[in-house]
Write an enzyme that holds these catalytic residues in place. Sequence first.
Site, mmCIF file in Angstrom:
data_model
loop_
_atom_site.group_PDB
_atom_site.id
_atom_site.type_symbol
_atom_site.label_atom_id
_atom_site.label_comp_id
_atom_site.label_asym_id
_atom_site.label_seq_id
_atom_site.Cartn_x
_atom_site.Cartn_y
_atom_site.Cartn_z
ATOM 1 N N TYR A 1 9.036 -18.827 15.943
ATOM 2 C CA TYR A 1 9.597 -17.975 16.992
ATOM 3 C C TYR A 1 11.073 -17.664 16.752
ATOM 4 C CZ TYR A 1 10.544 -16.030 21.593
ATOM 5 O OH TYR A 1 10.913 -15.188 22.613
ATOM 6 N N SER B 1 15.794 -12.645 21.175
ATOM 7 C CA SER B 1 15.893 -13.831 22.023
ATOM 8 C C SER B 1 17.153 -14.612 21.675
ATOM 9 C CB SER B 1 14.670 -14.736 21.806
ATOM 10 O OG SER B 1 14.824 -15.984 22.457
#
Length: 273
Positions: free
Chosen positions: A161, A147
Amino acid sequence: MPTTAPPDRARSGHALITGASSGIGADIAREYARRGKPLVLVARREERLRALADELGGQVPCTVIASDLADPAAPAALFAATSERGIFVDTLVNNAGYGVPGRFLSADWKTHADFLQVLLTSVAELTWRFLPAMEAAGHGRILNVASLAGLVPPTAGHTLYGATKAWLIRFSETLAEEEKGRGIHVTALCPGMTYTEFHDVNGMRAKVAKLPKSIWLSSAEVARLGVDAVESGRRVVVTGRANRMIAGLSKYLPQPLAAALIGAKSKDFRDSD
């Protein structure tokens, strides 16, 4: 070390895709099917996998394996299931993932432990289990869906995350260096805002809907870019011009300034309560 005897020709290998039931994972499956690659579709939601297999089965052979990667036993069981079927996996797509919104202490430890098992430990173990046969065949592809969050300064909320995605990027780069010259490509795919169910699942849809449409990409476009990148041997790919600009600014601006800029906008896409 786990081994599976590879066939004579690497092109007969399958692409195993985790988190294939929706979003980027499903579109990576569609992209590989378009290129004629047999598929092993893996996710928790078996009914969705079977629907995808029905959709793509006219193009390529599809094997469905329902698996919850939050279970520490799942990677070994998944490897055993493909071995028992005589399936040679020469393309591994580690895509399964989700977010845990809020502050670190707003969730119980079991929630965090499951998250780390899915996004970190299972990725490392699946790679360790499937890589030896790729090395034996002299051909392999590993696409790790990371990401943009792994490339920008940290912000409050979704505490694990960005950290796991940063690890995934570095893991991919290190593994790519180790496998250089062995016919194996390893790529970290770093999408930014992508039209998927991700933000519905973590309850952030209302917030992220306020972000400019110019920074969003379809999951099909992200999938195509990711498959193109791993096939051509690119180690890290950031999808979309706006996201590449954000990643570049994060890399070259002084860290305090980059952190301040990202932090000022984080309330639009992170829940830190």
